[in-house]
Enzyme design. Sequence first.
Site, mmCIF file in Angstrom:
data_model
loop_
_atom_site.group_PDB
_atom_site.id
_atom_site.type_symbol
_atom_site.label_atom_id
_atom_site.label_comp_id
_atom_site.label_asym_id
_atom_site.label_seq_id
_atom_site.Cartn_x
_atom_site.Cartn_y
_atom_site.Cartn_z
ATOM 1 N N GLY A 12 0.811 -1.212 0.000
ATOM 2 C CA GLY A 12 0.000 0.000 0.000
ATOM 3 C C GLY A 12 0.844 1.261 0.000
ATOM 4 N N ASP A 13 0.163 2.398 -0.207
ATOM 5 C CA ASP A 13 0.800 3.726 -0.183
ATOM 6 C C ASP A 13 1.880 3.893 -1.249
ATOM 7 O OD1 ASP A 13 -0.818 4.280 2.014
ATOM 8 O OD2 ASP A 13 0.705 3.578 3.431
ATOM 9 N N LYS A 16 -0.812 5.459 -5.542
ATOM 10 C CA LYS A 16 -1.918 5.160 -6.467
ATOM 11 C C LYS A 16 -2.769 6.412 -6.746
ATOM 12 C CE LYS A 16 -3.254 2.020 -3.549
ATOM 13 N NZ LYS A 16 -2.116 1.995 -2.613
ATOM 14 N N GLY A 40 -5.848 5.771 2.065
ATOM 15 C CA GLY A 40 -5.601 7.213 2.045
ATOM 16 C C GLY A 40 -4.827 7.502 0.778
ATOM 17 N N HIS A 41 -5.483 8.073 -0.205
ATOM 18 C CA HIS A 41 -4.856 8.327 -1.505
ATOM 19 C C HIS A 41 -4.588 9.822 -1.645
ATOM 20 C CE1 HIS A 41 -6.564 4.318 -3.279
ATOM 21 N NE2 HIS A 41 -5.793 4.153 -2.224
ATOM 22 N N GLN A 224 -5.042 -0.233 -1.132
ATOM 23 C CA GLN A 224 -4.047 -1.084 -0.469
ATOM 24 C C GLN A 224 -3.019 -1.577 -1.503
ATOM 25 O OE1 GLN A 224 -7.663 -1.926 0.644
ATOM 26 N NE2 GLN A 224 -7.121 -0.093 1.772
ATOM 27 N N THR A 301 -3.696 7.186 9.384
ATOM 28 C CA THR A 301 -3.511 7.098 10.834
ATOM 29 C C THR A 301 -2.352 7.962 11.330
ATOM 30 O OG1 THR A 301 -2.037 5.229 10.510
ATOM 31 C CG2 THR A 301 -4.361 4.721 10.893
HETATM 32 P P1 GDP Z 1 -1.581 5.691 -2.130
HETATM 33 O O1 GDP Z 1 -2.294 5.200 -0.925
HETATM 34 O O2 GDP Z 1 -1.025 4.592 -2.960
HETATM 35 O O3 GDP Z 1 -2.408 6.648 -2.953
HETATM 36 O O4 GDP Z 1 -0.326 6.518 -1.589
HETATM 37 P P2 GDP Z 1 -0.323 7.554 -0.355
HETATM 38 O O5 GDP Z 1 -0.966 8.802 -0.785
HETATM 39 O O6 GDP Z 1 -0.815 6.917 0.891
HETATM 40 O O7 GDP Z 1 1.234 7.721 -0.136
HETATM 41 C C1 GDP Z 1 2.076 8.173 -1.141
HETATM 42 C C2 GDP Z 1 2.787 9.433 -0.612
HETATM 43 O O8 GDP Z 1 3.893 9.730 -1.441
HETATM 44 C C3 GDP Z 1 1.890 10.659 -0.666
HETATM 45 O O9 GDP Z 1 2.248 11.541 0.355
HETATM 46 C C4 GDP Z 1 2.231 11.255 -2.038
HETATM 47 O O10 GDP Z 1 1.994 12.648 -2.097
HETATM 48 C C5 GDP Z 1 3.699 10.962 -2.117
HETATM 49 N N1 GDP Z 1 4.243 10.730 -3.461
HETATM 50 C C6 GDP Z 1 3.668 10.124 -4.528
HETATM 51 N N2 GDP Z 1 4.545 10.002 -5.542
HETATM 52 C C7 GDP Z 1 5.703 10.546 -5.102
HETATM 53 C C8 GDP Z 1 7.000 10.701 -5.690
HETATM 54 O O11 GDP Z 1 7.279 10.294 -6.799
HETATM 55 N N3 GDP Z 1 7.960 11.307 -4.918
HETATM 56 C C9 GDP Z 1 7.709 11.760 -3.653
HETATM 57 N N4 GDP Z 1 8.686 12.327 -2.980
HETATM 58 N N5 GDP Z 1 6.494 11.627 -3.081
HETATM 59 C C10 GDP Z 1 5.514 11.010 -3.784
HETATM 60 P P1 IMO Z 2 -3.828 2.643 0.631
HETATM 61 O O1 IMO Z 2 -4.988 2.432 -0.310
HETATM 62 C C1 IMO Z 2 -1.172 0.941 3.638
HETATM 63 C C2 IMO Z 2 -2.867 -2.015 6.384
HETATM 64 C C3 IMO Z 2 -2.999 -1.615 7.830
HETATM 65 C C4 IMO Z 2 -2.877 -2.967 8.502
HETATM 66 C C5 IMO Z 2 -3.596 -3.899 7.523
HETATM 67 C C6 IMO Z 2 -5.055 -4.169 7.881
HETATM 68 O O2 IMO Z 2 -3.696 4.017 1.143
HETATM 69 O O3 IMO Z 2 -2.578 2.097 0.020
HETATM 70 P P2 IMO Z 2 -7.304 -2.776 7.881
HETATM 71 O O4 IMO Z 2 -7.607 -1.378 8.320
HETATM 72 O O5 IMO Z 2 -7.565 -3.022 6.441
HETATM 73 O O6 IMO Z 2 -7.929 -3.796 8.782
HETATM 74 O O7 IMO Z 2 -5.719 -2.934 8.109
HETATM 75 O O8 IMO Z 2 -3.530 -3.257 6.268
HETATM 76 N N1 IMO Z 2 -3.512 -1.086 5.429
HETATM 77 C C7 IMO Z 2 -2.850 -0.236 4.641
HETATM 78 N N2 IMO Z 2 -1.524 0.029 4.565
HETATM 79 N N3 IMO Z 2 -2.035 1.543 2.789
HETATM 80 C C8 IMO Z 2 -3.341 1.257 2.841
HETATM 81 O O9 IMO Z 2 -4.220 1.731 1.920
HETATM 82 C C9 IMO Z 2 -3.820 0.365 3.831
HETATM 83 N N4 IMO Z 2 -5.043 -0.102 4.167
HETATM 84 C C10 IMO Z 2 -4.833 -0.999 5.146
HETATM 85 O O10 IMO Z 2 -1.991 -0.728 8.222
HETATM 86 O O11 IMO Z 2 -1.526 -3.356 8.534
HETATM 87 MG MG MG Z 3 -2.271 5.460 1.167
#
Ligand code: GDP
Ligand code: IMO
Ligand code: MG
Length: 423
Positions: A12-13, A16, A40-41, A224, A301
């Site tokens: 995840g994270d 996306k 959290g996107h 995720q 979180t």
């Molecule tokens: P998602 O859950 O897959 O949408 O990703 P998140 O938003 O949770 O986490 C990605 C984090 O990295 C966010 O704070 C974005 O703003 C940041 N981000 C995305 N692409 C890049 C990148 O290429 N470089 C840097 N430094 N940050 C990035």
């Molecule tokens: P995005 O879409 C990162 C992780 C939680 C925990 C496990 C189970 O932003 O990439 P849950 O709340 O589903 O019961 O948690 O999955 N988790 C994530 N980690 N990015 C996420 O979503 C996540 N959604 C759940 O931290 O380990």
């Molecule tokens: Mg995220």
Amino acid sequence: MAVDLLLGLQWGDEGKGKIVDVLTANYDIIARFQGGPNAGHTLEFDGIKHVLRTIPSGIFHKKAVNVIGNGVVIDPVVFVKELHGLDALDVDYKSRLIISRKAHLILPTHRLLDAASEAAKGKAKIGSTLKGIGPTYMDKTGRNGIRVGDLELDNWKEKYRALADKHLGMIDFYNTEVQFNLEEMEVEFFEAVTELKKLTFIDSEEYLNQAIKSGKTILAEGAQGSLLDIDFGTYPFVTSSNTTAAGACTGLGVAPTRIKEVYGIFKAYTTRVGSGPFPTELFDEVGVEMAKVGREFGAVTGRPRRCGWLDLIALKYTCEINGVTQLMMMKGDVLSGFDELKVCTAYKYKGETITHLPYNIEPENVTPIYSSFPCWKEDLTKMTETSQFPKELNTYIAFLEKELEIPIKVVSVGPDRTQTIHR
Ligand code: GDP
Ligand code: IMO
Ligand code: MG
């Protein structure tokens, strides 16, 4: 036309939200297919930084229709807060955001159950985001859930009461010290449901299949990452839905034959938030530096994300399961100036060297074997085209492409929409 699919290949994270926002210009419809407010996107553009939870990441584009699919679980309380966030930015979402009747609802007692279940697990806790995801999907598969379409029925509050009362019995059973005021939570919940009902509910599988027939382009947005998949992830430290490609079919009602491109997103290193095994995790100052430069704190979180090197064994596994056709590498800019880069290319497993992901990847079972690379020193964040890439970055990309046998089509060099380089 076909459906293209975008999903995270790690825990995840991966970024996306950013990439869906970038790609939305090419699509008529953006459709979220699983997960819920555990996601959290993050999107950044024009000086705005915005985090979406349940709402698809195409919502800031004026033309695209955003669909919340049947595979998603919706907490009306979180959802309405998300809508208020869009109101504050003057986003006119009413005509562009539609919700599947078959999506399940997260009740206040699902959140309480999540907390009680985690508390009862003690040290073995999953590290859940505590948004009620697990209990809601349990009620879905247990055939007890309440769906968005139920809100259109006269007797939905009776169904609600029966289920909430059953949950209270279960919470008692856990015998933990979770404190709550359900009456207050329910007032907030019922108010939020009233707001939710102002939006359009649809039979989304019908809508999407008609859209395909009439030549519309659809991008399915995953939440995720594949290593959190209920079947293929690091069970039990996973989420409760299928985050992999198959989840797009069940979570939207589109057939596998309709899926064309599968965009797989990965960070140039690896992060994980919550509990569970992570073979390439770093516990030294290099990991601390990654977390600091990469601002690795959970978008939902605020928890610090664990950081480590890229794990090619895990990445090969998730590319295969998803049938990835194009890769997108995120956050290479974070690594600029590191002394060296490492990539895990094999595991030591029970005395043997293996190159596949085994059943057990806990630290006592696997030790990563690394290949080292020189790291680029240049700041990537201002770069706009591949000709500006330092040779070390090109070497890293070429190595990954050769190993994974899939082209890396996008290299992201910063969080902003504009910091996206197509190859
Ligand atoms: P998602 O859950 O897959 O949408 O990703 P998140 O938003 O949770 O986490 C990605 C984090 O990295 C966010 O704070 C974005 O703003 C940041 N981000 C995305 N692409 C890049 C990148 O290429 N470089 C840097 N430094 N940050 C990035
Ligand atoms: P995005 O879409 C990162 C992780 C939680 C925990 C496990 C189970 O932003 O990439 P849950 O709340 O589903 O019961 O948690 O999955 N988790 C994530 N980690 N990015 C996420 O979503 C996540 N959604 C759940 O931290 O380990
Ligand atoms: Mg995220």
